[in-house]
Design a protein around this motif. Sequence first.
Motif, PDB file in Angstrom:
ATOM      1  N   ALA A 199      -2.818  -6.412   8.395  1.00  0.00           N
ATOM      2  CA  ALA A 199      -3.946  -5.894   9.169  1.00  0.00           C
ATOM      3  C   ALA A 199      -4.198  -4.424   8.855  1.00  0.00           C
ATOM      4  N   ALA A 200      -3.130  -3.643   8.714  1.00  0.00           N
ATOM      5  CA  ALA A 200      -3.280  -2.232   8.380  1.00  0.00           C
ATOM      6  C   ALA A 200      -3.893  -2.057   6.995  1.00  0.00           C
ATOM      7  N   LEU A 201      -3.464  -2.881   6.042  1.00  0.00           N
ATOM      8  CA  LEU A 201      -3.991  -2.795   4.684  1.00  0.00           C
ATOM      9  C   LEU A 201      -5.492  -3.090   4.659  1.00  0.00           C
ATOM     10  N   ILE A 202      -5.895  -4.152   5.364  1.00  0.00           N
ATOM     11  CA  ILE A 202      -7.312  -4.489   5.403  1.00  0.00           C
ATOM     12  C   ILE A 202      -8.090  -3.436   6.167  1.00  0.00           C
ATOM     13  N   GLY A 203      -7.470  -2.862   7.203  1.00  0.00           N
ATOM     14  CA  GLY A 203      -8.128  -1.786   7.938  1.00  0.00           C
ATOM     15  C   GLY A 203      -8.454  -0.595   7.050  1.00  0.00           C
ATOM     16  N   ILE A 204      -7.537  -0.261   6.136  1.00  0.00           N
ATOM     17  CA  ILE A 204      -7.808   0.833   5.186  1.00  0.00           C
ATOM     18  C   ILE A 204      -9.004   0.483   4.305  1.00  0.00           C
ATOM     19  N   GLY A 205      -9.083  -0.781   3.883  1.00  0.00           N
ATOM     20  CA  GLY A 205     -10.235  -1.217   3.095  1.00  0.00           C
ATOM     21  C   GLY A 205     -11.534  -1.088   3.859  1.00  0.00           C
ATOM     22  N   LEU A 206     -11.509  -1.383   5.162  1.00  0.00           N
ATOM     23  CA  LEU A 206     -12.711  -1.248   5.985  1.00  0.00           C
ATOM     24  C   LEU A 206     -13.133   0.211   6.108  1.00  0.00           C
ATOM     25  N   VAL A 207     -12.170   1.098   6.190  1.00  0.00           N
ATOM     26  CA  VAL A 207     -12.491   2.533   6.240  1.00  0.00           C
ATOM     27  C   VAL A 207     -13.184   2.968   4.946  1.00  0.00           C
ATOM     28  N   LEU A 208     -12.674   2.510   3.816  1.00  0.00           N
ATOM     29  CA  LEU A 208     -13.284   2.855   2.531  1.00  0.00           C
ATOM     30  C   LEU A 208     -14.711   2.315   2.432  1.00  0.00           C
ATOM     31  N   LEU A 209     -14.926   1.112   2.952  1.00  0.00           N
ATOM     32  CA  LEU A 209     -16.282   0.560   2.957  1.00  0.00           C
ATOM     33  C   LEU A 209     -17.206   1.390   3.828  1.00  0.00           C
TER      34      LEU A 209
END
Length: 395
Positions: free
Chosen positions: A282-292
Amino acid sequence: MKRDALSYLAAILIHRGQPLLEALILTVFLSVEEFGRWSWATALYTGVATLSHGGIPAALLRYSALYVSEGESLLRKAFMWMGLWAAFGVFLLGAISMTVPTQVCVLVWAYIPALPAFLMAEVLRTYLRGRYENERLIHWQLWSTGSWMLLLVGLTWQWGIGGAAMVRVLQPLWLLFPVSRYFIRAGKAASREYPGFLQFGWRSLWGNWALEAIFFLPSWFLGWHSASPTLMALWRWATLLPLNLRALFAQGVIYFYPAWVRSVQAPHVLYQKQRLRLWGLAALIGIGLVLLGMGWTIFPGESYLSARPYYWVAIGVGFLWSTEALLLPNLLSARGHIHAYSLAYAGGLAVAILFYAVAKENLWIYLGGLAAAALTSALLSGWQIRRLSRAPLLS
């Protein structure tokens, strides 16, 4: 098993990627106001769909794991009962469409053929997942998603929002035609009783209703209070990716659910095995959402720039819903404690409604309600697991 897990992961990404693909395509072809009307109609349809499943998928997932040697007879029973619930859903969707502006109402009507198709497809998806027949599942989803995307791009490019509505009218064809053989086999199968099937589905129904109401009431209330398609468009883009994360992780939990049903380990032991993996992903995908979010001005673009502050907060809300608030209640359900599962989400809904009742057009309050509901559901289910295990939940 590794190949099966990869097939399941691919099926999840294809299935859960459809809302994002739809938003991307329609944002290109439609104005903000048109996209808002479409989002409003979609929220109503999705909400009614989640109220119309009768707990059948939850029961089927569990019984597919319990009755491994059973096939078409179990599917026949699920299809039969889902057909009755689909009729209820069509009536409810038609009634709700009368409460919204005419332009939105017409779009809701386009979803009426899609509703029974979606519910029957959900039964079949659950059946295949419960039996770990994930390669068949991915072949079906590749065909249906490819057909849907070609239709959506072509018809929307040609006729705008009317073309998008036509894609929904045609949903029974592109979604169910590739798997029509399952319906034929189920129809020919012998009728058989499965003790506790409907009772389990009915008990899980209340928890599922509460869970889905937490997520869809904001769209309903926001639309009725504001009557603004533009505001609905901003809400859709602010929450689409973060809250879809919860739905994506739910599919991951479903993959392990049949194994949890068969396991002899206590819920708190299973929790300790899964929690770090879930938090890390979840944390890894959250970082991806921040980049988006940092590329927001590129897409969805300047027209949706005012939605970005809400998007940042929605990432945190999505994280809460993708960890304990998802894992703990489903562990209880898998181990047969369906009342505890339902109680956790009913408590979350009760807290969320306190926020929604005063939110009106304030998106921040709706997000606060979603976050409070996640924390409440996690605390209630965690307390139940502690009580059942008679040992500290965290070690």
